[in-house]
Design an enzyme around this catalytic site. Structure first.
Site, short mmCIF file in Angstrom:
data_model
loop_
_atom_site.label_atom_id
_atom_site.label_comp_id
_atom_site.label_asym_id
_atom_site.label_seq_id
_atom_site.Cartn_x
_atom_site.Cartn_y
_atom_site.Cartn_z
N SER A 8 0.85 -1.20 0.00
CA SER A 8 0.00 0.00 0.00
C SER A 8 0.88 1.24 0.00
CB SER A 8 -0.90 0.01 1.23
OG SER A 8 -1.43 1.31 1.40
N HIS A 33 -1.33 -1.40 -4.19
CA HIS A 33 -2.58 -1.03 -3.52
C HIS A 33 -2.61 0.49 -3.33
CE1 HIS A 33 -6.06 -2.04 -0.97
NE2 HIS A 33 -5.66 -1.07 -0.17
N ASP A 35 -4.82 3.64 -1.88
CA ASP A 35 -5.90 3.99 -0.95
C ASP A 35 -6.42 5.39 -1.21
OD1 ASP A 35 -6.14 1.69 0.84
OD2 ASP A 35 -4.06 2.13 1.37
N MET A 37 -9.03 8.23 -0.07
CA MET A 37 -9.85 8.64 1.08
C MET A 37 -10.39 10.05 0.84
SD MET A 37 -7.33 7.45 4.12
CE MET A 37 -6.60 5.82 4.14
N HIS A 66 -8.51 1.10 -3.87
CA HIS A 66 -9.44 0.90 -2.75
C HIS A 66 -10.11 2.24 -2.48
CE1 HIS A 66 -9.71 -0.01 1.88
NE2 HIS A 66 -10.90 0.06 1.32
N MET A 68 -12.22 4.55 -0.50
CA MET A 68 -12.85 4.82 0.81
C MET A 68 -13.54 6.17 0.69
SD MET A 68 -9.74 3.41 3.15
CE MET A 68 -8.62 3.45 1.77
N MET A 137 -11.32 -5.43 5.66
CA MET A 137 -10.55 -4.50 6.50
C MET A 137 -10.24 -5.17 7.84
SD MET A 137 -10.16 -1.95 4.55
CE MET A 137 -9.12 -1.17 5.77
N ASP A 175 -6.58 -6.20 4.53
CA ASP A 175 -6.07 -4.83 4.47
C ASP A 175 -6.02 -4.20 5.85
OD1 ASP A 175 -5.26 -2.38 3.61
OD2 ASP A 175 -7.10 -1.87 2.56
C1 DX5 Z 1 -6.34 1.78 5.65
C2 DX5 Z 1 -5.90 1.37 4.26
C3 DX5 Z 1 -4.82 0.37 4.22
C4 DX5 Z 1 -3.53 0.81 4.82
C5 DX5 Z 1 -2.76 -0.39 5.26
O1 DX5 Z 1 -7.44 2.61 5.55
O2 DX5 Z 1 -6.98 0.85 3.53
O3 DX5 Z 1 -4.58 -0.05 2.89
O4 DX5 Z 1 -2.73 1.58 3.95
O5 DX5 Z 1 -1.64 0.06 5.92
P1 DX5 Z 1 -0.94 -0.78 7.07
O6 DX5 Z 1 -0.42 -2.02 6.42
O7 DX5 Z 1 0.14 0.14 7.52
O8 DX5 Z 1 -1.96 -1.07 8.12
ZN ZN Z 2 -6.61 -0.17 1.51
#
Ligand code: DX5
Ligand code: ZN
Length: 217
Positions: A8, A33, A35, A37, A66, A68, A137, A175
């Protein structure tokens, strides 16, 4: 079968994104990956379309995006155009999940559904045959570097049983908080894709960490 490893980039050095992507390219990682947000669905803002386009210019591995965000259906096509190969939307943000999954597939992406820690896997019963991946998650979404929630193991077992009952072929992606301690029990429980952010990028040798995750037996 070796797991799919998806570092990620949320945990990467954004000021040196090109070299971080090149590190992933040279590693045994399978996907990247990404993310996204929005500060509404989750209490944090990460990156948007221009960053995904920039990552795509250097990436030699598929982008696993992903989302969010609220109303993810509004942005599915834009993320495909920015370079996404896999797009996951949250079940909690999708009252018309079936329609959104069809949209993702109709534009040629693999469709994933992400599940918050409190959401029971039973909510996937009537969509499991339509999707390619469940992003489970194992922390509350919004931040990297959080502690892995132990209940995840039970959820993975239940989900793998549901997938087998349906005769479907669906990845189970974990994740949040993945490391070398929980990776093996997660794979034994039925997961086959491991996302790792901090565990990879805070290591002195990220390529080596990726190699270790990839070769867990
Ligand atoms: C959290 C993300 C994850 C995150 C994982 O909201 O969806 O993908 O980056 O990071 P680690 O491995 O540091 O928990
Ligand atoms: Zn993620």
């Amino acid at each position: 079968m070796n797991p799919v490893i998806a570092p990620s980039i949320l945990a990467s050095d954004f000021a040196n994104l090109e070299s971080e992507i090149k590190m992933i390219n040279q590693s045994q990682a399978d996907w990247i990956h990404v993310d996204i947000m929005d500060g509404v669905f989750v209490p944090n803002i990460s990156m948007g379309l221009p960053v995904v386009q920039a990552v795509k210019r250097h990436a030699k591995k598929p982008l696993d995006v992903h989302l969010m965000i609220v109303q993810p259906e509004r942005y599915v096509e834009a993320f495909k155009e920015a370079g996404a190969e896999i797009i996951s939307v949250h079940i909690e943000a999708s009252p018309h999940l079936h329609r959104t999954v069809q949209l993702v597939k109709s534009i040629g992406c693999k469709a994933g559904v992400a599940l918050n820690p409190h959401t029971p896997v039973s909510q996937l019963e009537d969509i499991i045959g339509d999707i390619d991946l469940v992003c489970m998650m194992s922390v509350n979404p919004g931040f990297g570097g959080q502690k892995f929630i132990e209940r995840t193991y039970d959820k993975v077992k239940k989900l793998r049983a549901m997938i087998d009952r349906a005769g479907a072929k669906v990845h189970i992606e974990i994740d949040g908080g993945v490391n070398l301690q929980n990776a093996k029990p997660l794979l034994d429980a039925g997961a086959d894709v491991l996302v790792a952010g901090n565990f990879v990028f805070s290591a002195s040798d990220p390529v080596d960490v990726i190699q270790k995750l990839k070769n867990i037996k």
